[in-house]
Design an enzyme around this catalytic site. Structure first.
Site, PDB file in Angstrom:
ATOM      1  N   ASN A   1     -18.474   2.716 -10.246  1.00  0.00           N
ATOM      2  CA  ASN A   1     -17.330   3.076  -9.304  1.00  0.00           C
ATOM      3  C   ASN A   1     -17.281   1.921  -8.347  1.00  0.00           C
ATOM      4  OD1 ASN A   1     -15.167   4.438  -8.259  1.00  0.00           O
ATOM      5  ND2 ASN A   1     -16.131   6.365  -8.692  1.00  0.00           N
TER       6      ASN A   1
ATOM      7  N   SER B   1     -17.376   8.579  -6.051  1.00  0.00           N
ATOM      8  CA  SER B   1     -16.121   7.988  -5.077  1.00  0.00           C
ATOM      9  C   SER B   1     -16.480   7.997  -3.572  1.00  0.00           C
ATOM     10  CB  SER B   1     -14.740   8.922  -5.271  1.00  0.00           C
ATOM     11  OG  SER B   1     -13.653   8.403  -4.341  1.00  0.00           O
TER      12      SER B   1
ATOM     13  N   LYS C   1     -20.341   9.128 -13.747  1.00  0.00           N
ATOM     14  CA  LYS C   1     -19.911   8.090 -13.136  1.00  0.00           C
ATOM     15  C   LYS C   1     -20.711   7.664 -11.901  1.00  0.00           C
ATOM     16  CE  LYS C   1     -15.963   5.011 -12.204  1.00  0.00           C
ATOM     17  NZ  LYS C   1     -14.391   4.898 -12.383  1.00  0.00           N
TER      18      LYS C   1
ATOM     19  N   ASN D   1     -14.360   8.088  -1.311  1.00  0.00           N
ATOM     20  CA  ASN D   1     -13.293   8.355  -0.380  1.00  0.00           C
ATOM     21  C   ASN D   1     -13.094   9.902  -0.313  1.00  0.00           C
ATOM     22  OD1 ASN D   1     -12.270   5.629  -0.145  1.00  0.00           O
ATOM     23  ND2 ASN D   1     -11.539   5.851  -2.485  1.00  0.00           N
ATOM     24  N   THR D   2     -14.061  10.655  -0.661  1.00  0.00           N
ATOM     25  CA  THR D   2     -13.901  11.890  -0.399  1.00  0.00           C
ATOM     26  C   THR D   2     -15.349  12.439   0.573  1.00  0.00           C
ATOM     27  OG1 THR D   2     -12.838  12.716  -2.295  1.00  0.00           O
ATOM     28  CG2 THR D   2     -14.262  14.385  -1.272  1.00  0.00           C
TER      29      THR D   2
ATOM     30  N   ASN E   1      -9.199   0.785  -2.089  1.00  0.00           N
ATOM     31  CA  ASN E   1      -8.453   1.960  -2.018  1.00  0.00           C
ATOM     32  C   ASN E   1      -9.284   3.174  -1.257  1.00  0.00           C
ATOM     33  OD1 ASN E   1      -9.177   4.423  -3.884  1.00  0.00           O
ATOM     34  ND2 ASN E   1     -10.250   2.860  -4.823  1.00  0.00           N
TER      35      ASN E   1
ATOM     36  N   PHE F   1      -8.478  11.258  -4.225  1.00  0.00           N
ATOM     37  CA  PHE F   1      -8.449  12.332  -5.132  1.00  0.00           C
ATOM     38  C   PHE F   1      -7.109  13.029  -5.353  1.00  0.00           C
ATOM     39  CE2 PHE F   1     -13.473  13.426  -6.145  1.00  0.00           C
ATOM     40  CZ  PHE F   1     -13.402  12.166  -6.643  1.00  0.00           C
TER      41      PHE F   1
END
Length: 384
Positions: free
Chosen positions: A288, A215, A259, A217-218, A115, A119
């Site tokens: 994560n 994460s 996390k 993805n940011t 993925n 966010f």
């Protein structure tokens, strides 16, 4: 039966079918008898797995990781499926659409997902109000007796419900975690402000917090895992935590967890441990998603077509377990760990718990194993 349904669902785009499935579940659970039937069918019957942690009573140790119910839309439905706790989010101060679609991909050969959601969420104010409305509805229903027998069994002797109470916790009911992050446009030097906004807005709405700096993805987010950046964010939240709580209002400090990514080096994990002990974090969530693509059965060409994103599911299981064990042994169990990564079966959950985890979370396993996953894991944990 679910294997056949999964084959059908996997014929459709991943993100779209996710929302379709949960909205169908929501429609069913809006009818009391159907909700009762779902709860009876999928909720674990054995109450011996109840556990107290962070001053909260978890009805069982199997939770749903952040990212599945980002906007707190499906709490009633997830409670009916037997989850002991649900982590909503990741929530950011301002609403954001996330990355361009498609951004969620299945890797069936590896029992995994990739993925790069970014966010996507409705923003903290909308999510906070939704949680407050859900809490109020739960309190009203339980005070009037609606749902007590259907969803959670009989009240305990002497137990009463106050419609005006902040929480319906410290018994056997659903625990809600709030996973918080920063907006994409917020520079890292100002990230602490975003975490503060989310923390204050959700303080009366969730039972515990998880700070998400892991994460992939940011852009630049994982840089916040460095010790000095983390100290600034977490120590500030701890200060607010004490300010928000008081004996006069009956508000207590909220458990704060961090996390972490599975891609951290041993030195980086040591830094996290030192910081967690220094500022008295309540726990860690490990782990994560990973940016690694090692030892996958999915072809390189398929992976190249999919592109960037965090990998979750079975390929993360071993590394996540190693990190849980490392933290547990390094701290002699001083820091509780919620284990996440590659949990599909009771054997996977037992592996994490044996490594030192206090609780476990599923996400990708839920997609592949279906609505029986909580019941199957709990039954396996209690089997001799």
């Amino acid at each position: 039966m679910y294997n056949l349904l999964r084959r059908l669902l996997f014929c459709f785009p991943t993100e779209s079918v996710h929302h379709f499935s949960m909205n169908m579940m929501k429609m069913g659970c809006s009818v009391g008898p159907i909700r009762k039937s779902i709860s009876n069918l999928f909720s674990p019957a054995n109450g011996s797995l109840s556990k107290e942690l962070f001053g909260l009573r978890f009805k069982n140790p199997v939770g749903l990781a952040a990212g599945f119910d980002k906007n707190a839309l499906y709490l009633t439905e997830l409670e009916a499926l037997g989850f002991g706790f649900v982590e909503i989010g990741t929530v950011t101060p301002k609403p954001q659409a996330g990355n361009d679609k498609p951004r969620l991909f299945r890797l069936p050969k590896d029992k995994a997902l990739i993925n790069r959601m970014g966010f996507n969420n409705d923003g903290v104010q909308v999510v906070a109000q939704r949680l407050k409305d859900w809490r109020e509805m739960q309190a009203v229903n339980r005070k009037s007796g609606v749902g007590n027998k259907e969803m959670s069994g009989e009240n305990q002797p002497g137990q009463t419900w106050d419609v005006h109470s902040q929480f319906t916790i410290h018994d056997s009911r659903l625990i809600i975690g709030g996973n918080i992050g920063k907006n994409k446009v917020t520079p890292n030097e100002d990230a602490w402000k975003d975490y503060e906004i989310c923390f204050r807005a959700l303080f009366d709405c969730v039972d515990y917090f998880v700070v998400n700096v892991s994460s992939p993805n940011t852009p630049g987010l994982r840089e916040l895992q460095e010790k000095d950046s983390l100290r600034k964010i977490l120590s500030h939240l701890q200060t607010i935590n004490q300010q928000e709580s008081s004996e006069e209002t009956g508000r207590k400090p909220k458990p704060i967890l961090l996390k972490i990514a599975p891609d951290l080096t041993s030195q980086q994990i040591d830094d996290v441990i030192d910081l967690a002990l220094e500022i008295k974090l309540d726990g860690l969530v490990a782990t994560n998603t990973t940016i690694s693509r090692e030892q996958l059965q999915t072809t390189g060409q398929e992976l190249e077509t999919i592109g960037a994103g965090g990998l979750s599911g079975a390929p993360v299981r071993k590394r996540a377990t190693e990190i849980v064990r490392y933290i547990h042994e390094k701290t002699n169990g001083q820091i509780p760990v919620i284990a996440s990564g590659g949990i599909f079966t009771a054997a996977d959950a037992k592996e994490k718990l044996a490594a030192g985890a206090a609780l476990v979370q599923v996400w990708t396993g839920f997609i592949y194993e279906g609505p029986t996953i909580v019941k199957n894991i709990c039954n396996g944990l209690t089997a001799r």
